[in-house]
Scaffold this active site. Structure first.
Site, mmCIF file in Angstrom:
data_model
loop_
_atom_site.group_PDB
_atom_site.id
_atom_site.type_symbol
_atom_site.label_atom_id
_atom_site.label_comp_id
_atom_site.label_asym_id
_atom_site.label_seq_id
_atom_site.Cartn_x
_atom_site.Cartn_y
_atom_site.Cartn_z
ATOM 1 N N LYS A 68 0.804 -1.209 0.000
ATOM 2 C CA LYS A 68 0.000 0.000 0.000
ATOM 3 C C LYS A 68 0.842 1.266 0.000
ATOM 4 O O LYS A 68 0.631 2.183 -0.798
ATOM 5 C CB LYS A 68 -0.883 -0.052 1.264
ATOM 6 C CG LYS A 68 -1.820 1.061 1.411
ATOM 7 C CD LYS A 68 -2.425 0.999 2.794
ATOM 8 C CE LYS A 68 -1.356 1.275 3.824
ATOM 9 N NZ LYS A 68 -1.898 1.460 5.178
ATOM 10 N N THR A 69 1.823 1.285 0.884
ATOM 11 C CA THR A 69 2.683 2.462 0.968
ATOM 12 C C THR A 69 3.432 2.671 -0.343
ATOM 13 O O THR A 69 3.554 3.794 -0.833
ATOM 14 C CB THR A 69 3.695 2.306 2.114
ATOM 15 O OG1 THR A 69 2.984 1.916 3.283
ATOM 16 C CG2 THR A 69 4.425 3.596 2.374
ATOM 17 N N ASP A 87 -4.713 8.029 3.180
ATOM 18 C CA ASP A 87 -4.292 6.706 3.639
ATOM 19 C C ASP A 87 -5.209 6.254 4.780
ATOM 20 O O ASP A 87 -5.804 7.090 5.457
ATOM 21 C CB ASP A 87 -2.841 6.820 4.129
ATOM 22 C CG ASP A 87 -2.197 5.462 4.284
ATOM 23 O OD1 ASP A 87 -2.802 4.466 3.860
ATOM 24 O OD2 ASP A 87 -1.078 5.402 4.832
ATOM 25 N N GLU A 88 -5.305 4.964 5.008
ATOM 26 C CA GLU A 88 -6.093 4.412 6.118
ATOM 27 C C GLU A 88 -7.514 4.987 6.146
ATOM 28 O O GLU A 88 -8.015 5.403 7.191
ATOM 29 C CB GLU A 88 -5.412 4.711 7.470
ATOM 30 C CG GLU A 88 -3.948 4.361 7.540
ATOM 31 C CD GLU A 88 -3.671 2.877 7.755
ATOM 32 O OE1 GLU A 88 -4.619 2.067 7.633
ATOM 33 O OE2 GLU A 88 -2.514 2.542 8.014
ATOM 34 N N GLN A 130 -9.070 -3.806 8.501
ATOM 35 C CA GLN A 130 -8.114 -3.228 9.442
ATOM 36 C C GLN A 130 -8.663 -1.993 10.135
ATOM 37 O O GLN A 130 -7.913 -1.159 10.644
ATOM 38 C CB GLN A 130 -6.802 -2.898 8.718
ATOM 39 C CG GLN A 130 -6.076 -4.136 8.224
ATOM 40 C CD GLN A 130 -4.704 -3.825 7.659
ATOM 41 O OE1 GLN A 130 -3.838 -3.323 8.355
ATOM 42 N NE2 GLN A 130 -4.507 -4.124 6.390
ATOM 43 N N ARG A 143 1.251 -8.508 11.053
ATOM 44 C CA ARG A 143 2.507 -7.746 11.143
ATOM 45 C C ARG A 143 3.710 -8.665 10.984
ATOM 46 O O ARG A 143 4.813 -8.206 10.730
ATOM 47 C CB ARG A 143 2.639 -7.050 12.507
ATOM 48 C CG ARG A 143 1.581 -6.035 12.855
ATOM 49 C CD ARG A 143 1.400 -5.021 11.797
ATOM 50 N NE ARG A 143 0.208 -5.334 10.994
ATOM 51 C CZ ARG A 143 -0.089 -4.737 9.859
ATOM 52 N NH1 ARG A 143 0.699 -3.808 9.385
ATOM 53 N NH2 ARG A 143 -1.165 -5.071 9.177
#
Length: 743
Positions: A32-33, A218-219, A249, A614
DNA sequence: ATACCATTGTTTTTT
DNA sequence: ACAATGGTAT
């Protein structure tokens, strides 16, 4: 075309789609980043968009910094004119420029959690409410909720349907008034005020709409109503909005985040394109399958298929231990084992937990084993007393109406301006409708004080006035040193508590370093930045704002080698080769407050999904059968999330009491000459009085001064010292408690 | 005005 | 268990 070369098909499409609304559903670890950074780079390099026309909003400062750095590296184009930041930092920037349209001046200060509570308590008192029934915490939670929903006090009062809500409304109303008096805002105000600013001043909104032609968020799954509205207002004219997120998430519902914002994106924006990123590049097959099995238990969910080309990897290691201390010991021993036998480094490990309180036992174990570690949580550095005191002074210098700051330091260090004097000052200030600070040199007010109080108050006032004249004229470091000097703050630290004072002085030095750093960065920006000089100026105001919005996650340095301890929430956006999820017990995780509510339970499950994903290579999950809660041991049940992982992915072990227990009981470690001797230096600063003291040694005591040790009894942790202090007789002190230092 | 003691609440998660 | 608060003694 370098930018697109390392992207998969879906990622490439996400980067190349730049006009019109776009929703990117990005599963955990799907790059994503990388997509966000590439997109910004693509806009700048291929589409010749000016940096100033891009707005990128991230959830944390850390994510913002990372994006900035990676983008500059990729394109070589300076991102200085590009607005990258959190909702809060972007809004501060806008509010400072547009304060003429707001209820406050441009030098407003930002109240943190603590300041907020203090102010609410004052409001409760003023309104004569019982602060048992209306405790400040609950009240501030309600106010925060209202602000996230963009409800003004007036609107809140209109909708109130019972006595409690009516009273909350009244408190809210007064609280806002007092904030305005103090020229202060709280976190939630930053967003809400900006939205109100846009709604009430279309011409201002238009300026920003024109400026931000491309908006990246983002998010997106974690936006609340006010943030959502903020974005929508800005995107309304150009509609070039790219929202990235993952409904699985969404873990900030308790903070007002509304998962519907992402689920209804397609309805909100006509002709919206949706791109799914479903290939995971982070974890092994087993970790991914286990995570997918857990999240599949959520009913309220959009189906998603996350896959990977990675190898199976090891099974998830699940360990049951007798109690929380053995759990901690197990984790630490396993880390050390993996490090020595399998070539991992300390920085490859994360120990994560549901609540901050769980970190204590883990920290103890790390200290005993001498592993380097760092706890990430909240804003620990800036919450230290000496730092908060200093900040209060600085705040007062730029904004004398800040009564919370004034109350904090008017008698710190002690100047004999106590509670009764403060009371008189406040009463008089209220009566004359001036700020307390202005009352300090008001003749009529001073007449109500005793002669000595009058002298002290005037002395304080004149001192502050002189300091005020120096703000933004001398460097930050000079100002700080001068401040600590003339206020006597440094001297008081040194004299009152020579032992702890030393650590505090070190913190102050660290603070100076932060200030110098800020100044340098900002000055650099000023030179090159015509367009946005105001926002980047190296002023005290901007420095304070940056600090208010800082967390200790920001200074994450990859090159340092330590084990990371953090909450599950704080792990969002991070990844580690080896992850230890601890406290897999009902009431801990899922948390007791979410057991009765299915919606909240699903959020806990998403949190579990976030935490599990993670891990890159190894995932350990542990639980204690018995845990110390509120000071006594309680028997704990296994977390339901463990039961939701199919056995095929699990390698389960139960480690019972004796005889195996001793292996995980770190107390006897030294005696048994265990395999771990610990070479690394811990960064633990706490208990540093592990010094050898013998009969005849001279020691310095915080209160009694210098004395001579005449007797030493006991051993280990329980060393008892008899010390002769001249003129004060022989005192018996426990070494582990006494503030002692060898001289 | 301050220092010390007893009592109280507090524990979810954060910008 | 701990921190924060409030009350009492000095």
């Amino acid at each position: 075309m370098d930018i697109l070369r390392n992207l998969n098909k879906a990622q490439k499409m996400a980067v190349e789609t730049i006009e019109g609304p776009l929703l990117i559903l990005a599963g955990a670890g799907s790059g994503k980043t990388k997509v966000l950074v590439s997109k910004a780079a693509y806009l700048l390099q291929e589409k010749i968009v000016k940096p100033g026309n891009i707005l990128a909003i991230t959830f944390t400062n850390k994510a913002a910094n990372e994006m900035r750095e990676r983008m500059e590296k990729m394109t070589g184009i300076s991102s200085r004119n590009m607005w990258i930041g959190t909702f809060h930092s972007i809004c501060v920037r806008i509010l400072r420029r547009e304060s003429e349209h707001c209820a406050f001046d441009s030098n407003f200060v930002i109240y943190d959690d603590h300041d907020q509570q203090v102010l609410i308590k004052k409001c409760l008192q003023e309104l004569g409410f019982d602060d048992k029934k209306y405790n400040a915490r609950a009240v501030s939670a309600n106010i925060s909720k209202a602000k996230n929903l963009l409800l003004t006090p007036y609107m809140y009062l209109t909708e109130a349907s019972n006595e409690w809500e009516e009273n909350i409304g009244k408190i809210y109303e007064l609280y806002q008034k007092r904030l305005a008096n103090n020229n202060a805002v709280d976190f939630d105000d930053l967003i809400m005020c900006t939205v109100k600013l846009f709604e009430q001043n279309p011409q201002v909104l238009q300026i920003y709409q024109n400026r931000f032609q491309y908006i990246l968020v983002d998010e997106y799954q974690d936006t609340n109503t006010s943030q959502y509205t903020f974005i929508n207002l800005l995107a309304a004219s150009k509609k070039n909005i790219c929202a990235v997120g993952d409904p699985d998430q969404s873990i900030y519902g308790w903070r007002g985040a509304d998962i519907k914002n992402i689920l209804s994106f397609e309805k909100d924006y006509e002709n919206c394109r949706v791109i799914k990123l479903e290939q995971n590049y982070r974890s092994t097959k087993n970790i991914l399958s286990a995570s997918n099995s857990v999240i599949a238990n959520n009913i309220q969910r959009k189906e998603k298929d996350l896959w990977t080309e990675a190898e199976d990897g090891e099974l998830i290691h699940y360990h049951e231990l007798p109690d929380d201390r053995s759990e901690a010991a197990f984790v630490v021993e396993t880390i050390e084992l993996l490090r020595r036998m399998h070539g991992y480094e300390y920085k490859n490990f994360a120990i994560i937990y549901r609540t901050h309180t769980q970190s204590r036992v883990l920290e103890d174990a790390l200290v005993k084993y001498k592993l380097p570690y760092k706890i990430f949580g909240g804003q620990r550095f800036y919450e230290r007393k000496e730092i908060k005191d200093t900040l209060a002074y600085l705040r007062l210098l730029i904004n004398p109406t800040d009564e919370i700051a004034l109350a904090r330091i008017i008698n710190e260090p002690k100047r004999s301006i106590g509670a009764s004097t403060w009371q008189k000052l406040e009463t008089s200030a209220r009566a004359k409708d001036i700020s307390v600070y202005n009352a300090l040199d008001d003749e009529a007010t001073l007449d109500t004080l005793t002669p000595s109080a009058r002298k002290n108050v005037l002395g304080f006032y004149n001192m502050m006035e002189e300091l005020k004249n120096k703000v933004n004229k001398i460097s930050m470091a000079e100002l700080l040193n001068e401040l600590w000097q003339v206020t006597g703050y440094k001297k008081a630290l040194e004299e009152n508590d020579p032992i702890a004072g030393e650590a505090r002085l070190e913190n102050l030095m660290e603070f100076v370093a932060a200030a110098v750093d800020f100044e340098n960065t900002a000055k650099l920006a000023e030179v090159s930045d015509e367009e946005d000089a105001l926002a980047n100026e190296a002023t005290l105001e901007n420095f304070l704002a940056q600090i208010s919005l800082a967390t200790d996650m920001d200074n994450w340095e990859d090159n340092q080698n330590f084990v990371s301890l953090l909450t599950m929430h704080a792990t969002k956006g991070l990844e580690f080769p080896v992850v230890f999820m601890t406290g897999l017990e009902e009431k801990i995780f899922p948390h007791s407050r979410s057991l009765l509510d299915e919606t909240e339970m699903e959020e806990e499950r998403r949190l579990c999904y976030v935490a599990m994903t993670r891990a890159e290579k190894l995932l350990y999950m542990t639980r204690a059968k018995s845990r110390n809660i509120y000071g006594n041991y309680q028997s704990m049940q296994e977390s339901r999330f463990i039961k939701e992982i199919p056995e095929t992915y699990l390698d389960a072990h139960c480690i019972d009491f004796a005889p195996i227990r001793s292996r995980y009981e770190y107390k006897n470690l030294d005696k048994t000459n265990h395999l771990f001797t610990g070479r690394a230096k811990p960064n633990y600063q706490g208990n540093t009085n592990v010094q050898l003291i013998n009969i005849g040694d001279k020691v310095q005591h915080a209160k009694f001064g210098v004395g001579v040790v005449v007797q030493v009894q006991g051993k280990g942790d329980d060393i008892q010292l008899n010390i002769a202090f001249p003129g004060q007789g022989i005192k018996v002190l426990m070494q582990k408690y006494a503030p002692l230092k060898k001289v």
